[in-house]
Design an enzyme around this catalytic site. Structure first.
Site, PDB file in Angstrom:
ATOM      1  N   GLY A  51       0.871  -1.164   0.000  1.00 52.62           N
ATOM      2  CA  GLY A  51       0.000   0.000   0.000  1.00 52.62           C
ATOM      3  C   GLY A  51       0.902   1.205   0.000  1.00 52.62           C
ATOM      4  N   GLU A  52       0.567   2.219   0.770  1.00 52.53           N
ATOM      5  CA  GLU A  52       1.457   3.374   0.897  1.00 52.53           C
ATOM      6  C   GLU A  52       2.037   3.404   2.305  1.00 52.53           C
ATOM      7  OE1 GLU A  52       2.998   5.651  -0.902  1.00 52.53           O
ATOM      8  OE2 GLU A  52       2.304   4.399  -2.538  1.00 52.53           O
ATOM      9  N   SER A  53       3.366   3.288   2.401  1.00 49.43           N
ATOM     10  CA  SER A  53       3.973   3.186   3.726  1.00 49.43           C
ATOM     11  C   SER A  53       3.792   4.467   4.539  1.00 49.43           C
ATOM     12  CB  SER A  53       5.451   2.816   3.616  1.00 49.43           C
ATOM     13  OG  SER A  53       6.174   3.839   2.975  1.00 49.43           O
ATOM     14  N   CYS A  83       6.229  -5.291   0.403  1.00 50.09           N
ATOM     15  CA  CYS A  83       6.371  -3.957  -0.195  1.00 50.09           C
ATOM     16  C   CYS A  83       6.281  -2.868   0.879  1.00 50.09           C
ATOM     17  CB  CYS A  83       5.352  -3.760  -1.316  1.00 50.09           C
ATOM     18  SG  CYS A  83       5.767  -2.351  -2.366  1.00 50.09           S
ATOM     19  N   ARG A 145       6.487  -0.145  -7.851  1.00 47.06           N
ATOM     20  CA  ARG A 145       7.174   0.941  -7.124  1.00 47.06           C
ATOM     21  C   ARG A 145       7.903   0.335  -5.919  1.00 47.06           C
ATOM     22  NH1 ARG A 145       5.318   6.524  -7.094  1.00 47.06           N
ATOM     23  NH2 ARG A 145       5.310   6.374  -4.848  1.00 47.06           N
ATOM     24  N   HIS A 180       5.173  -8.420  -4.408  1.00 46.82           N
ATOM     25  CA  HIS A 180       3.798  -8.668  -3.952  1.00 46.82           C
ATOM     26  C   HIS A 180       3.349 -10.106  -4.222  1.00 46.82           C
ATOM     27  CE1 HIS A 180       2.640  -4.486  -3.110  1.00 46.82           C
ATOM     28  NE2 HIS A 180       3.468  -4.166  -4.096  1.00 46.82           N
ATOM     29  N   GLU A 182       1.006 -11.631  -2.971  1.00 46.92           N
ATOM     30  CA  GLU A 182      -0.470 -11.708  -2.938  1.00 46.92           C
ATOM     31  C   GLU A 182      -1.080 -11.377  -4.296  1.00 46.92           C
ATOM     32  OE1 GLU A 182       1.271  -9.220  -1.890  1.00 46.92           O
ATOM     33  OE2 GLU A 182       0.202  -7.336  -2.226  1.00 46.92           O
TER      34      GLU A 182
END
Lengths: 205, 301
Positions: A51-53, A83, A145, A180, A182
């Site tokens: 996601g976004e860290s 990630c 990313r 990832h 998943e």
């Protein structure tokens, strides 16, 4: 899986938590979404999704989850970050937002630094057939990313590298993947994590 | 910087872009017009920012033709934050999209909020490496955009009004149509595809999986944490907030509150806590007062 089902939490503040949930359930785990500290009680393992860290770090602070997760790990709980989740695990985060003075909080459960967006922006995202130590056949890895690990300390073991950069690490009951699993149709790394959780659980009892 | 092995084939790019869009789930994407606003959005926990010259509320006030933003401003925003940066192009404006891709923008919004450049055709998004998000009012429109290569769908809502009613209507329509398709026997799907004017393969996907092939976000008129949580309760994957944040009294607090509301949409106690004392929301416009020409959601097809 044989024996009692494992209780796995998936941090559900933001990101690809549903994909992890579905994959873990398909392997026989009992999954709970973790949004508040109380959600950690009784879990055997915890997954920190992509996601976004920066978003997740902010919400971890907001809901006072940093210490409970460290305690969960100290108490023998296995933890896996993918990630953005892997960024949260590292001892040091590089490439954090300039406005935060390049600083970003992390759990520090992994003896390595992590470089955010090590492979570039979204147009540089890629898929690769990745040899992984412990898996007989290479793994179809999806890098979005993606970060990469550096300055890997003696406590951590590199399980996979891509173009000279470490992208998968293990340190006792902590697993970190820059990619990832998943999002791949391949369940082997999830199975690997569940095996680790089961081992850790047996050691504790 | 490393490159993918050999030439990246198109299907793999689609897969990477779908996967990227999945990472925004449970998150809030915020409209920003300056690097400073982008920093506020990032610090508040936005999962991405949408760089644009004027937020929809100002586009309404100013009138005139709304276009792609100045690349200089987009570059400043890219330099200011580490979260993904999105930017808007006019519907059908292939060249604006090429420019944004060249700038390294992470996501392109082919948006009805800007003045359409083409009244008949949308961009063939599968020709691009960078992923696209498109608006949709109903399932047929959503599947046509996915068929063209969109990696994310959002409701159109009625941007810049601070009124969530249209976004709710679009969400209910798309999700209701998905449920209707699921209830149909497989042999009826070709006719369903004809009626929806949607690609047959995608109709079959919806029938099988009970969802769109890509993530589905809310956009247009979200002004409060409760609005954001409502869209999540209805079954959407995340939220875009435009004028709602920087047209309110206290953008920082409101932005943080909306981020928390999207995470804890199922927890009314948390929602009550984060909704408190945020200052005045954006004023808002009653959609019934808009003359048809001012309605943005009716753009695109």
């Amino acid at each position: 899986m044989a024996g009692k089902p494992l209780h796995i939490g998936v941090l559900a503040l933001q990101g690809a938590f549903r994909e992890h949930r579905q994959r873990l359930e398909s392997l026989g785990a009992l999954v709970r979404e973790v949004r508040l500290p109380a959600d950690l009680v009784g879990l055997d393992g915890l997954v920190l999704p992509g996601g976004e860290s920066t978003t997740m770090a902010r919400l971890l602070t907001e809901y006072a989850l940093w210490q409970p997760i460290r305690k969960f790990h100290a108490g023998g709980g296995a933890v896996w970050g993918t990630c953005a989740g892997a960024i949260l695990l590292a001892r040091e985060v590089r490439g954090a937002p300039p406005q935060f003075g390049g600083q970003q909080a992390s759990l520090g459960l992994l003896d390595a630094a992590v470089q955010r967006n090590a492979f570039g922006r979204q147009i540089n995202s890629f898929a690769a057939t990745l040899p992984v130590s412990g898996l007989e056949e290479p793994f179809p890895a999806v890098f979005i990313r993606a970060p990469a690990f550096s300055d890997v300390g003696s406590q951590a073991t590199v399980l996979a590298t891509w173009e000279g950069q470490a992208v998968m690490l293990r340190q006792d009951a902590v697993l970190a993947t820059a990619f990832h699993p998943e999002l791949s149709p391949d369940a082997r790394i999830h199975a690997l994590f569940l095996m680790k959780v089961a081992e850790t659980k047996t050691e504790m009892t | 910087m490393s490159e993918p092995t050999a030439q990246t084939p198109q299907p793999q790019q689609t897969y990477l872009n779908f996967g990227f869009a999945e990472m925004f789930k449970g998150g809030v994407i915020m409209d920003v017009v300056t690097a400073d606003q982008a920093r506020i959005a990032e610090a508040a926990g936005a999962t991405a920012v949408m760089a644009l010259e004027r937020v929809p509320a100002d586009i309404r006030v100013d009138g005139g033709v709304a276009r792609m933003s100045d690349p200089k401003m987009i570059k400043e925003i890219i330099a200011a934050v580490t979260i993904p940066v999105m930017a808007k192009v006019r519907i059908g404006h292939i060249v604006e999209a090429q420019i944004l891709q060249a700038l390294g923008v992470d996501f392109i919004d082919e948006s009805e909020v800007l003045t359409p450049a083409d009244e008949q055709f949308h961009i063939l998004k599968s020709e691009f490496k960078v992923p696209f998000v498109c608006g949709a009012k109903n399932l047929g429109e959503a599947l046509r955009r996915v068929g063209e290569g969109a990696s994310m769908i959002r409701t159109k809502g009625e941007a810049g009004t601070g009124n969530v009613v249209e976004a709710v209507r679009h969400a209910r329509t798309v999700l209701g149509e998905i449920r209707t398709i699921q209830a149909r026997p497989a042999e009826e799907l070709m006719t369903v595809a004809r009626d929806l004017q949607a690609p047959y393969e995608l109709v079959r996907y919806v029938h099988q999986h009970g969802k769109l092939p890509v993530v589905n976000f809310a956009a247009g008129g979200v002004a409060t944490p409760a609005d954001a949580a409502l869209m999540m309760v209805l079954g959407l994957d995340g939220v875009f907030v435009g004028s709602g944040i920087f047209k309110s009294d206290n953008p920082e607090r409101r932005a943080q509150a909306i981020v928390k509301a999207v995470t804890h949409f199922q927890n009314p106690e948390v929602l009550a806590e984060v909704s408190e004392d945020l200052g005045a929301p954006m004023t808002g416009i009653n959609i019934d007062d808009l003359i048809p020409a001012e309605r943005l959601a009716s753009r695109g097809w």
